[in-house]
Design a protein around this motif. Structure first.
Motif, PDB file in Angstrom:
ATOM      1  N   UNK A  63       6.114   0.217 -15.649  1.00 25.53           N
ATOM      2  CA  UNK A  63       5.295  -0.860 -15.088  1.00 25.53           C
ATOM      3  C   UNK A  63       5.428  -2.162 -15.871  1.00 25.53           C
ATOM      4  N   UNK A  64       6.176  -2.134 -16.981  1.00 21.87           N
ATOM      5  CA  UNK A  64       6.548  -3.385 -17.657  1.00 21.87           C
ATOM      6  C   UNK A  64       7.808  -3.979 -17.042  1.00 21.87           C
ATOM      7  N   UNK A 108      -2.421  -3.018 -14.275  1.00 21.89           N
ATOM      8  CA  UNK A 108      -3.442  -1.969 -14.170  1.00 21.89           C
ATOM      9  C   UNK A 108      -2.816  -0.592 -14.388  1.00 21.89           C
ATOM     10  N   UNK A 109      -1.693  -0.317 -13.685  1.00 20.24           N
ATOM     11  CA  UNK A 109      -1.033   0.986 -13.829  1.00 20.24           C
ATOM     12  C   UNK A 109      -0.439   1.145 -15.229  1.00 20.24           C
ATOM     13  N   UNK A 155       0.815  -1.218   0.000  1.00 19.65           N
ATOM     14  CA  UNK A 155       0.000   0.000   0.000  1.00 19.65           C
ATOM     15  C   UNK A 155       0.845   1.263   0.000  1.00 19.65           C
ATOM     16  N   UNK A 156       2.048   1.205   0.600  1.00 17.38           N
ATOM     17  CA  UNK A 156       2.943   2.371   0.552  1.00 17.38           C
ATOM     18  C   UNK A 156       3.343   2.639  -0.895  1.00 17.38           C
ATOM     19  N   UNK A 157       3.665   1.573  -1.622  1.00 15.13           N
ATOM     20  CA  UNK A 157       4.041   1.732  -3.032  1.00 15.13           C
ATOM     21  C   UNK A 157       2.883   2.315  -3.845  1.00 15.13           C
ATOM     22  N   UNK A 158       1.664   1.820  -3.582  1.00 18.34           N
ATOM     23  CA  UNK A 158       0.509   2.313  -4.331  1.00 18.34           C
ATOM     24  C   UNK A 158       0.277   3.804  -4.056  1.00 18.34           C
ATOM     25  N   UNK A 159       0.496   4.197  -2.803  1.00 20.55           N
ATOM     26  CA  UNK A 159       0.323   5.609  -2.438  1.00 20.55           C
ATOM     27  C   UNK A 159       1.341   6.488  -3.164  1.00 20.55           C
ATOM     28  N   UNK A 160       2.595   6.016  -3.208  1.00 24.86           N
ATOM     29  CA  UNK A 160       3.649   6.759  -3.907  1.00 24.86           C
ATOM     30  C   UNK A 160       3.345   6.837  -5.406  1.00 24.86           C
ATOM     31  N   UNK A 161       2.836   5.723  -5.973  1.00 28.27           N
ATOM     32  CA  UNK A 161       2.495   5.708  -7.403  1.00 28.27           C
ATOM     33  C   UNK A 161       1.425   6.743  -7.721  1.00 28.27           C
TER      34      UNK A 161
END
Length: 559
Positions: A284-285, A242-243, A180-186
């Motif tokens: 993201x690849x 997804x990203x 979730x930390x990574x998703x927040x940064x993304x």
């Protein structure tokens, strides 16, 4: 008494610093070496406040590109920003603050010091966008600032989250962080890099002076998000389809919109958005090195494109509409040559700077087994890039005179020192791609692809060039709704004031006229909150029985 022009002094200083960073980058790359510097600001018993600097070839290479482009932009601004007075000195100081904020962000391994640079970029960019002090500039500055603040919120939450891991120096803990930390940064990076659904601020920020656009939209503000993700890179999390889909949709949307836009600077801004989508989807690849490579090579030719457009707008007496331009190459041969070099590099024409990064990204993507959906959109994005580039060249260079002969005769040769920046950036737009590839040994990868796939990218570029030329002679090919969709960034805008005024005139309500970007965003939320508030007020003004009932219900909610 010798009076030095501050623009030229700072341009020279920035250029010398860029050469210093280039030397460091090559040295660190050769020795495969990195350096962590800790500077203790305050030490009191067990409390220690320190500042970290992390130096490796990636940060030094990025610093070289930022400082080199800044030096060229400052040299160019010395002429472009007019008389040497208080206002132009303020402009120079703002640009230098902007570059300093970027430097803070690039060299920090700590999220707190990254936040300083990140916030500095957002605030100084607001000051630069509203520089001309018109209503349009204020609106554009507000949109730029507020959307960037969303990313700041995500970064602040991440900083407080990292308390649980014992340190803000994130580079040591990348394997231990939760998803979730990574998703927040993304998502925070998506606001800075203007991915869907945060794209509307990038074309709006074109209200800034052209030198600012060249700096902000090539190597600093919009690339800050991509750079942060490169620093946070972890293969476990980032292989995310997804990203990657969001990046590809951004690339496709901006390419479509650029084909229906007539503002010269907005077309170039949308092409920046398209390339940012390519960098994000590449990231993201799992191709982190290639994403950095395209980031740096794109910065060179995109800044050149903006600076050339600035000279053309200067010649046109401030007009940015490409329909009133034409045959500018007669009066500005040097500028148009540089403009063409940058445009061809953007398209991915073989052996220019952009070709090495774009072609390599697509080939490696195919080699890694992309599915058919992503493959089609990648090649479509490639073809559309050459399509809008040729459309731009056709309207500005190929058609006959469309403008006032007085403007044409008066401002033709007045570019003075601007030409030196254009020539230097043209040299790098021609040679940077192959130099970087050879220096970093990126071309040592052995890819075996069928001939049809190898030649497909060249075919798509050629097809885009041909269609871009042919489509200029076709008035309307699609229904009006199609042009309205692509002319308004897929209804993503959050400031459709004109549309709201028209709708009130015809008696439509607010909900029917909101774009989806507003409906699911702040405007829709405030509309529903207002409706609920009015309903509650109506019920409280009714009978005493209803009032008591509502009071009991709310008490239950509180309990």
């Amino acid at each position: 008494m010798l009076v030095l022009n501050l623009y030229y002094v700072w341009s020279l200083l920035l250029f010398l610093m860029s050469m210093f960073f280039l030397g460091l980058c090559l040295n660190f790359m050769l020795l495969d070496y990195s350096l962590m510097i800790e500077w203790i600001l305050m030490s009191l018993n067990s409390l220690s406040v320190s500042y970290f600097i992390f130096v490796d070839w990636i940060s030094m290479g990025f610093c070289f590109v930022v400082f080199f482009i800044s030096s060229m932009v400052v040299l160019y601004s010395g002429v472009y920003m007019g008389t040497y007075d208080y206002s132009s000195i303020r402009f120079l100081m703002l640009v230098l603050m902007f570059v300093t904020s970027m430097l803070l962000m690039i060299m920090s391994p700590s999220l707190v010091s990254i936040m300083l640079g990140w916030d500095g970029l957002g605030l100084v960019s607001y000051c630069l966008v509203i520089y001309y002090s018109s209503l349009k500039s204020y609106l554009a500055g507000m949109i730029t600032c507020l959307i960037n603040r969303l990313g700041d919120i995500g970064l602040l939450v991440s900083i407080s989250w990292l308390f649980g891991y014992g340190s803000w120096n994130f580079m040591f803990y990348l394997e231990y962080y939760g998803n979730y930390i990574f998703y927040l940064i993304m998502i925070s990076s998506f606001t800075k890099s203007a991915q869907i659904p945060f794209s509307s601020w990038l074309p709006a920020a074109m209200a800034a002076p052209t030198p600012v656009s060249a700096l902000v939209h090539s190597s600093t503000l919009v690339t800050a998000g991509v750079y942060l993700l490169i620093r946070f890179y972890s293969y476990l999390i980032f292989m995310n389809y997804f990203f990657m889909f969001v990046g590809i949709m951004t690339m496709t949307m901006s390419s479509f919109c650029a084909n229906y836009e007539f503002d010269l600077k907005k077309i170039i801004a949308l092409s920046t958005l398209s390339q940012l989508g390519l960098m994000m989807s590449c990231l993201f690849m799992g191709l982190v090195d290639l994403s950095l490579f395209h980031l740096l090579s794109h910065a060179m030719f995109k800044s050149l494109l903006f600076l050339c457009s600035g000279v053309i707008i200067h010649l046109m007496g401030g007009s940015q509409d490409i329909r009133v331009m034409g045959s500018i190459c007669v009066s500005l041969p040097l500028t148009c040559s540089c403009f063409n070099i940058a445009n061809m590099s953007l398209c991915g024409v073989p052996f220019l700077s952009g070709f090495y990064s774009k072609d390599f990204i697509i080939e490696v993507g195919v080699f890694n087994g992309l599915n058919m959906f992503y493959l089609i959109f990648f090649y479509l994005g490639l073809g559309m890039t050459s399509l809008y580039s040729i459309r731009l060249i056709y309207y500005t260079l190929l058609v006959g005179y469309n403008y006032n002969s007085f403007i044409y005769s008066g401002l033709g040769g007045m570019i003075y020192h601007m030409k030196y920046s254009l020539i230097m950036l043209s040299v790098f737009s021609l040679s940077f791609g192959c130099m970087f590839m050879w220096l970093t040994n990126l071309d040592l990868g052995f890819l075996v692809l069928p001939f049809s796939i190898k030649v497909l990218s060249l075919l798509m570029v050629s097809l885009g060039i041909y269609l871009g030329y042919e489509l200029n002679f076709i008035s309307y090919l699609m229904p009006n709704k199609y042009y309205f969709l692509n002319g308004s960034m897929w209804f993503m805008y959050s400031y459709s004031y004109g549309l709201l005024k028209v709708s009130y005139m015809y008696g439509l309500n607010l909900l029917n006229t909101m774009y989806w970007g507003e409906y699911y965003g702040g405007a829709g939320l405030s509309f529903y909150l207002g409706s609920v508030s009015n309903l509650m007020q109506l019920m409280f003004f009714g009978s005493l029985k209803g009032f008591c009932l509502m009071l009991i219900i709310w008490l239950f909610f509180l309990i």
